[in-house]
Design a protein around this motif. Structure first.
Motif, PDB file in Angstrom:
ATOM      1  N   ARG A  13      26.629  19.801   1.848  1.00  0.00           N
ATOM      2  CA  ARG A  13      27.564  19.712   3.523  1.00  0.00           C
ATOM      3  C   ARG A  13      28.908  19.783   2.662  1.00  0.00           C
ATOM      4  N   ARG A  14      28.630  20.521   2.090  1.00  0.00           N
ATOM      5  CA  ARG A  14      30.916  20.838   1.858  1.00  0.00           C
ATOM      6  C   ARG A  14      31.568  21.421   2.119  1.00  0.00           C
ATOM      7  N   GLN A  15      31.186  22.367   3.314  1.00  0.00           N
ATOM      8  CA  GLN A  15      32.068  23.422   4.517  1.00  0.00           C
ATOM      9  C   GLN A  15      32.119  22.587   5.494  1.00  0.00           C
ATOM     10  N   GLU A  16      32.236  21.023   5.440  1.00  0.00           N
ATOM     11  CA  GLU A  16      31.956  19.857   6.977  1.00  0.00           C
ATOM     12  C   GLU A  16      32.841  20.043   7.028  1.00  0.00           C
ATOM     13  N   HIS A  17      33.428  19.934   8.386  1.00  0.00           N
ATOM     14  CA  HIS A  17      35.004  19.191   8.724  1.00  0.00           C
ATOM     15  C   HIS A  17      34.872  18.463  10.138  1.00  0.00           C
ATOM     16  N   ARG A  18      34.100  17.820   9.309  1.00  0.00           N
ATOM     17  CA  ARG A  18      34.049  16.407  10.789  1.00  0.00           C
ATOM     18  C   ARG A  18      34.647  15.425  10.474  1.00  0.00           C
ATOM     19  N   PRO A  19      34.726  14.758  11.600  1.00  0.00           N
ATOM     20  CA  PRO A  19      35.418  13.195  11.331  1.00  0.00           C
ATOM     21  C   PRO A  19      34.356  12.021  10.685  1.00  0.00           C
ATOM     22  N   HIS A  20      34.538  11.118   9.640  1.00  0.00           N
ATOM     23  CA  HIS A  20      33.537  10.300   9.052  1.00  0.00           C
ATOM     24  C   HIS A  20      34.265   9.437   9.048  1.00  0.00           C
TER      25      HIS A  20
END
Length: 190
Positions: free
Chosen positions: A164-171
């Motif tokens: 999940r390093r490439q993930e770019h979404r709000p958390h």
């Protein structure tokens, strides 16, 4: 790297007393073996956080939660069942079997059952509770994605998960609810 190899590497690092960076069901976390006081101490040092401020831990199942809390109130199971939309950390009294510097002065622990595939599998493979505190210096914003993590934190840990390093979404961080044995409920963070 496969997810299985990533989890294996993270588990091996924690078994050696190491500290890891990993994706959770909320924000990226700094983690370690929740039963290892020296590893927990390192997490406080990396975060530059006073050890009087509690850290939480993740587990993979109801059974594992019961291993670390003496008497889980009935209302806790109802809240856990309702927590599918927003991850919810419960602060429960009667913590046992965890590093002493992880347990609050009143004997409570913040604990959450994760349902996110990576962190759930990590907890399952490790077979113990894992510390889960946001991957940031104390007082700074939580790292929603890997790219938000301060390089000083990345350098300070023993293993950084690849998943999940490439993930770019709000958390968002979890909700936190304190449950007293007498049934009193207090919302600490929505």
């Amino acid at each position: 790297m496969t997810k299985e190899q990533d989890i294996k590497n993270a588990v091996e690092a924690m078994k050696r007393g190491g500290v890891i960076l990993y994706p959770t069901d909320t924000v990226w976390g700094i983690g370690c073996d929740a039963t290892n006081a020296e590893a927990v101490k390192r997490v406080y040092e990396i975060k530059q956080r006073d050890d009087s401020k509690a850290l939480i831990c993740l587990v993979d199942s109801d059974a594992r939660l019961q291993r670390y809390v003496r008497n889980v109130p009935t209302v806790a199971w109802q809240l856990i069942d309702c927590a599918s939309e927003q991850p919810t950390t419960l602060v429960l009294e009667g913590a046992t079997g965890l590093a002493p510097n992880l347990i609050a002065d009143d004997g409570s622990i913040g604990i959450r059952i994760t349902n996110e595939p990576f962190s759930k599998e990590l907890c399952y493979r490790f077979q113990k509770a894992i510390v889960s505190t946001s991957a940031n210096i104390s007082g700074e914003p939580a790292a929603q994605n890997y790219c938000d993590i301060d390089p000083k934190i990345i350098e300070a840990v023993d293993y950084v998960c690849f998943s999940r390093r490439q993930e770019h979404r709000p958390h968002r961080p979890s909700s936190i609810i304190r449950l007293r044995p007498d049934g009193q409920v207090k919302i600490i963070r929505k």
